[in-house]
Design a protein around this motif. Structure first.
Motif, short mmCIF file in Angstrom:
data_model
loop_
_atom_site.label_atom_id
_atom_site.label_comp_id
_atom_site.label_asym_id
_atom_site.label_seq_id
_atom_site.Cartn_x
_atom_site.Cartn_y
_atom_site.Cartn_z
N SER A 93 33.30 -0.37 -46.56
CA SER A 93 32.13 -0.40 -45.67
C SER A 93 31.09 -1.38 -46.20
O SER A 93 30.50 -2.14 -45.43
N THR A 94 30.86 -1.36 -47.50
CA THR A 94 29.89 -2.27 -48.12
C THR A 94 30.26 -3.72 -47.86
O THR A 94 29.41 -4.53 -47.50
N PHE A 95 31.54 -4.06 -48.03
CA PHE A 95 31.95 -5.45 -47.86
C PHE A 95 31.95 -5.87 -46.39
O PHE A 95 31.53 -6.98 -46.08
N ILE A 96 32.37 -5.02 -45.50
CA ILE A 96 32.38 -5.37 -44.07
C ILE A 96 30.96 -5.48 -43.53
O ILE A 96 30.58 -6.50 -42.94
N ILE A 97 30.17 -4.46 -43.74
CA ILE A 97 28.82 -4.46 -43.19
C ILE A 97 27.94 -5.48 -43.90
O ILE A 97 27.14 -6.16 -43.27
N GLY A 98 28.10 -5.64 -45.19
CA GLY A 98 27.35 -6.66 -45.92
C GLY A 98 27.62 -8.06 -45.39
O GLY A 98 26.70 -8.88 -45.24
N SER A 99 28.88 -8.35 -45.09
CA SER A 99 29.23 -9.66 -44.53
C SER A 99 28.58 -9.85 -43.16
O SER A 99 28.05 -10.93 -42.85
N LEU A 100 28.62 -8.81 -42.32
CA LEU A 100 27.99 -8.90 -41.00
C LEU A 100 26.48 -9.08 -41.09
O LEU A 100 25.88 -9.84 -40.33
N VAL A 101 25.87 -8.39 -42.04
CA VAL A 101 24.41 -8.50 -42.22
C VAL A 101 24.03 -9.91 -42.68
O VAL A 101 23.08 -10.51 -42.15
N HIS A 102 24.76 -10.45 -43.64
CA HIS A 102 24.48 -11.82 -44.09
C HIS A 102 24.69 -12.81 -42.95
O HIS A 102 23.92 -13.76 -42.78
N MET A 103 25.73 -12.58 -42.17
CA MET A 103 25.99 -13.44 -41.02
C MET A 103 24.80 -13.41 -40.06
O MET A 103 24.34 -14.46 -39.60
N MET A 104 24.28 -12.23 -39.80
CA MET A 104 23.16 -12.11 -38.86
C MET A 104 21.88 -12.73 -39.41
O MET A 104 21.07 -13.26 -38.65
N SER B 272 24.47 -0.28 -38.73
CA SER B 272 24.67 1.15 -38.49
C SER B 272 26.12 1.51 -38.18
O SER B 272 26.41 2.68 -37.92
N ILE B 273 27.01 0.55 -38.22
CA ILE B 273 28.42 0.83 -37.96
C ILE B 273 28.95 1.91 -38.90
O ILE B 273 29.79 2.72 -38.52
N ARG B 274 28.42 1.95 -40.11
CA ARG B 274 28.92 2.92 -41.10
C ARG B 274 28.70 4.36 -40.64
O ARG B 274 29.40 5.26 -41.09
N ILE B 275 27.75 4.57 -39.76
CA ILE B 275 27.49 5.91 -39.25
C ILE B 275 28.58 6.32 -38.26
O ILE B 275 29.00 7.47 -38.22
N ILE B 276 29.06 5.36 -37.49
CA ILE B 276 30.06 5.62 -36.45
C ILE B 276 31.47 5.56 -37.00
O ILE B 276 32.31 6.40 -36.68
N LEU B 277 31.74 4.55 -37.81
CA LEU B 277 33.09 4.33 -38.36
C LEU B 277 33.16 4.86 -39.79
O LEU B 277 32.56 4.27 -40.69
N PRO B 278 33.87 5.93 -40.00
CA PRO B 278 33.96 6.46 -41.37
C PRO B 278 34.96 5.64 -42.21
O PRO B 278 36.15 5.86 -42.15
N LEU B 279 34.44 4.67 -42.92
CA LEU B 279 35.25 3.83 -43.79
C LEU B 279 34.97 4.20 -45.24
O LEU B 279 33.89 4.70 -45.56
N PRO B 280 35.89 3.91 -46.15
CA PRO B 280 35.59 4.11 -47.57
C PRO B 280 34.35 3.30 -47.95
O PRO B 280 34.12 2.21 -47.41
N ALA B 281 33.57 3.84 -48.87
CA ALA B 281 32.27 3.25 -49.21
C ALA B 281 32.36 1.77 -49.59
O ALA B 281 31.57 0.96 -49.12
N LEU B 282 33.31 1.42 -50.44
CA LEU B 282 33.41 0.04 -50.88
C LEU B 282 33.81 -0.89 -49.74
O LEU B 282 33.23 -1.97 -49.58
#
Length: 164
Positions: free
Chosen positions: A33-44, A21-31
């Motif tokens: 955001s996809t790479f940062i959050i995707g990496s964190l999700v795979h890590m988890m 849900s970081i993407r809701i708080i941190l307004p990052l460019p879509a791509l």
């Protein structure tokens, strides 16, 4: 089931959903955001597999795409099971290969291949042929999954080394 393991699994699932849900708080460019959050999700996914149990990790595999859809990251609800199956395959292959160096390549690549194929078939079945939509969905199911899977495994291994 051990209560300690069950509580740890619930906490790891909650943390995973917060990270997603970081993407809701941190307004990052879509791509980005996809790479940062995707990496964190795979890590988890990997950390949950190691620090809780398979049931918690499998539940997380199914909850993450549902949450992504509710956040607007998945464009169509038909993609929820596609991503859930991809996550489950990633986790299964990771658990089989976790002690081999191929663990960095095979689970993410297999996940991406299955997700691209399943997403393409789902779009065809739904009769969705709009070229921009099809390309957008198929891209999201391919390269980002491989990159974020590799980064996620590397991050998880570094964290697990510290936790142990």
């Amino acid at each position: 089931m051990n209560n300690k393991i069950m509580v740890r699994g619930a906490l790891l699932i909650a943390l995973s959903l917060v990270l997603q849900s970081i993407r809701i708080i941190l307004p990052l460019p879509a791509l980005l955001s996809t790479f940062i959050i995707g990496s964190l999700v795979h890590m988890m996914l990997v950390v949950t597999h190691h620090k809780s149990n398979t049931r918690a990790a499998m539940l997380l595999c199914c909850m993450l795409p549902l949450t992504a859809y509710m956040q607007g990251q998945l464009l169509l609800p038909i993609l929820i099971p596609v991503v859930a199956v991809g996550n489950l395959l990633f986790l299964l292959l990771y658990s089989r290969l976790q002690e081999r160096s191929l663990v960095y390549v095979i689970p993410p690549a297999a996940k991406a291949a299955v997700m691209v194929t399943a997403a393409y078939l789902a779009l065809q079945i739904m009769g969705i042929h709009h070229p921009v939509l099809v390309k957008t969905v198929l891209f999201g199911m391919s390269v980002p999954q491989v990159v974020t899977g590799i980064v996620g495994i590397a991050l998880a291994k570094a964290i697990l080394k510290r936790l142990n």
